[in-house]
Design an enzyme around this catalytic site. Structure first.
Site, mmCIF file in Angstrom:
data_model
loop_
_atom_site.group_PDB
_atom_site.id
_atom_site.type_symbol
_atom_site.label_atom_id
_atom_site.label_comp_id
_atom_site.label_asym_id
_atom_site.label_seq_id
_atom_site.Cartn_x
_atom_site.Cartn_y
_atom_site.Cartn_z
ATOM 1 C CG ASN A 49 -8.724 -26.779 11.821
ATOM 2 O OD1 ASN A 49 -7.522 -25.285 12.439
ATOM 3 N ND2 ASN A 49 -8.220 -27.777 12.401
ATOM 4 C CD GLU A 62 -9.539 -25.944 3.593
ATOM 5 O OE1 GLU A 62 -9.789 -26.019 4.775
ATOM 6 O OE2 GLU A 62 -9.102 -26.116 2.651
#
Ligand code: THU
Length: 141
Positions: A49, A62
């Site tokens: 992140n 992701e």
């Protein structure tokens, strides 16, 4: 209820997610996340992140991993693993479920891990049932 299937993800997938997590830029939430994906060639792509002072502009691990997969020539996601230091297994957020949906199938495994080991296994369709995807864009015949 989280379910742990008897099959396990490749060790390289867990290792890649854990290594990516170490690179997380998460000064605001202090919640470091690593994600790793396998593409149709068997290659592993990872992301962490990347937060932002303008909070909503932060990127999930992701999403960063998906960018890496596409940049690396991948067009399909065959496995997902998300790693975070949480007592409860961390699964992709709603937005990331949709992002993954673009490249993954209903039965694509989505593993959760803490900082050491896998803690849960879901499928993409289990996390995002009756989803919208590229197929819906096809006009009616
Ligand atoms: N986060 C991810 O990167 N992936 C997830 O699956 C859950 C949440 C990030 C977003 C934000 O930087 C931090 O974790 C706290 O929500």
């Amino acid at each position: 209820m989280d379910t742990l299937a008897p099959d396990a993800p490749p060790a390289a997938l867990l290792a890649a997610a854990l290594a990516a997590r170490e690179r997380a830029y998460a000064p605001y939430s202090r919640f470091a996340v690593g994600a790793a994906l396998i593409d149709e060639h068997g290659r592993v792509h990872a992301g962490c992140n990347v937060e932002n002072a303008a909070y909503p502009e932060g990127l999930c691990a992701e999403a960063v991993a998906l960018g890496q997969l596409v940049l690396g020539g991948g067009t399909r996601v065959t496995a997902v693993l998300v790693a975070a230091d949480s007592a409860r297994p961390v699964t992709p957020c709603g937005g990331c479920r949709q992002k993954l949906r673009e490249f993954a199938g209903d039965e694509t495994p989505v593993w959760s891990a803490d900082t050491r080991r896998v803690t849960a296994r879901h499928t993409l369709a289990g996390l995002l049932p009756a989803s919208f995807g590229p197929e819906q864009l096809a006009p009616p015949r």
